[in-house]
Design a protein around this motif. Sequence first.
Motif, short mmCIF file in Angstrom:
data_model
loop_
_atom_site.label_atom_id
_atom_site.label_comp_id
_atom_site.label_asym_id
_atom_site.label_seq_id
_atom_site.Cartn_x
_atom_site.Cartn_y
_atom_site.Cartn_z
N ARG A 190 5.97 -37.13 21.84
CA ARG A 190 4.76 -36.34 22.07
C ARG A 190 3.53 -37.07 21.52
O ARG A 190 2.47 -37.12 22.17
CB ARG A 190 4.88 -34.96 21.42
N THR B 95 0.40 -38.94 23.76
CA THR B 95 -0.95 -38.46 23.48
C THR B 95 -1.87 -39.61 23.08
O THR B 95 -2.99 -39.74 23.58
CB THR B 95 -0.93 -37.40 22.37
N ILE C 243 -0.15 -32.97 25.75
CA ILE C 243 -1.31 -33.70 25.24
C ILE C 243 -2.35 -32.79 24.59
O ILE C 243 -2.76 -33.03 23.45
CB ILE C 243 -1.92 -34.58 26.35
N THR D 253 -0.84 -31.46 21.31
CA THR D 253 -0.75 -32.47 20.26
C THR D 253 -2.13 -32.81 19.69
O THR D 253 -2.26 -33.02 18.48
CB THR D 253 -0.07 -33.75 20.80
N CYS D 254 -3.13 -32.85 20.54
CA CYS D 254 -4.50 -33.10 20.05
C CYS D 254 -4.94 -32.03 19.07
O CYS D 254 -5.54 -32.33 18.03
CB CYS D 254 -5.47 -33.17 21.23
#
Length: 215
Positions: free
Chosen positions: A53, A57, A85, A88-89
Motif C-alpha cells: 500500500r 502510494t 492511495i 494511505t495519504c
Amino acid sequence: MTLMRKLRTSATNDLNNYLRMDDMCFNELLSMVKPFISKKNTKMRKSITAEERLIVTLRYLATGRSLEGLKFSAVISPQALGRIIPDTCQCIYKALKKKYLKFPGTVEEWQKIARDYNSRWNFPNCGGAIDGKHIKIVKPVNSGSYYFNYKEYFSTVLMAIVDANYEFIYVNVGCNERISDGGVIETTKFSDKFLEKALKLPSNETTINKMNFFL
C-alpha cells in the motif's frame, strides 16, 4: 512485491529513483504508518500488505501516473488503487503531522527559523519562503472553466511555506488557478491568523536592526 525486492537488492540508485527515497527512509516511514494501513486477511483472499500500500502510494505521488498505468507495476486493480492511495495519504498525514509538519506557535519558534535563514542564507528576519505550484487534475464535474489555468489545463494550486532547511511548516491545497497568488493566500487559515494578529510573530524590538519580520 517482486519488483520491490529487486529494487532493494540493486546496487544502483533504482529504489531512490522509483520511490524518491532510500531504503532507510522507506522503512522508517513504513514503521510509522503500518499500524494505520494494515488490513486483516479474510477467508476469501489475502489483504494487500501495508508495504504494498505504501509503495504504490509513494510511486503515485512521485510520478503522477494514472491508476491504469500504475496497475501494471503494482499488480493491483485501478479500482483498489483508487481506494488505497487516498486512504494511505490520509494515514501518512496522520502519522507525520505532529513531528514533521509543525506550524510555529510561539515567538521563540519563529525566531529559531529566522536564525536558520540568517546563518544559512545570510537573510535576516525571515520566517519562511512561500511559493505555489500547479497540480494537474481531472476537471471536476459541473465546474466549467473554474479550474482551467493560463497553461491551458485544469489544475489546483498547492501553496506551501518552508523554513531555511526546505522543511514544510504550512501547506494549503485546493484553490483554483484562476485566482492570483495574493488571492490564493487570502483563502488560507494562515492569512486569517495573520489578519487577526494571531501568528505570534516577533516584534520589531526583537529583530535584527529592529526591522520587520517577514515571510
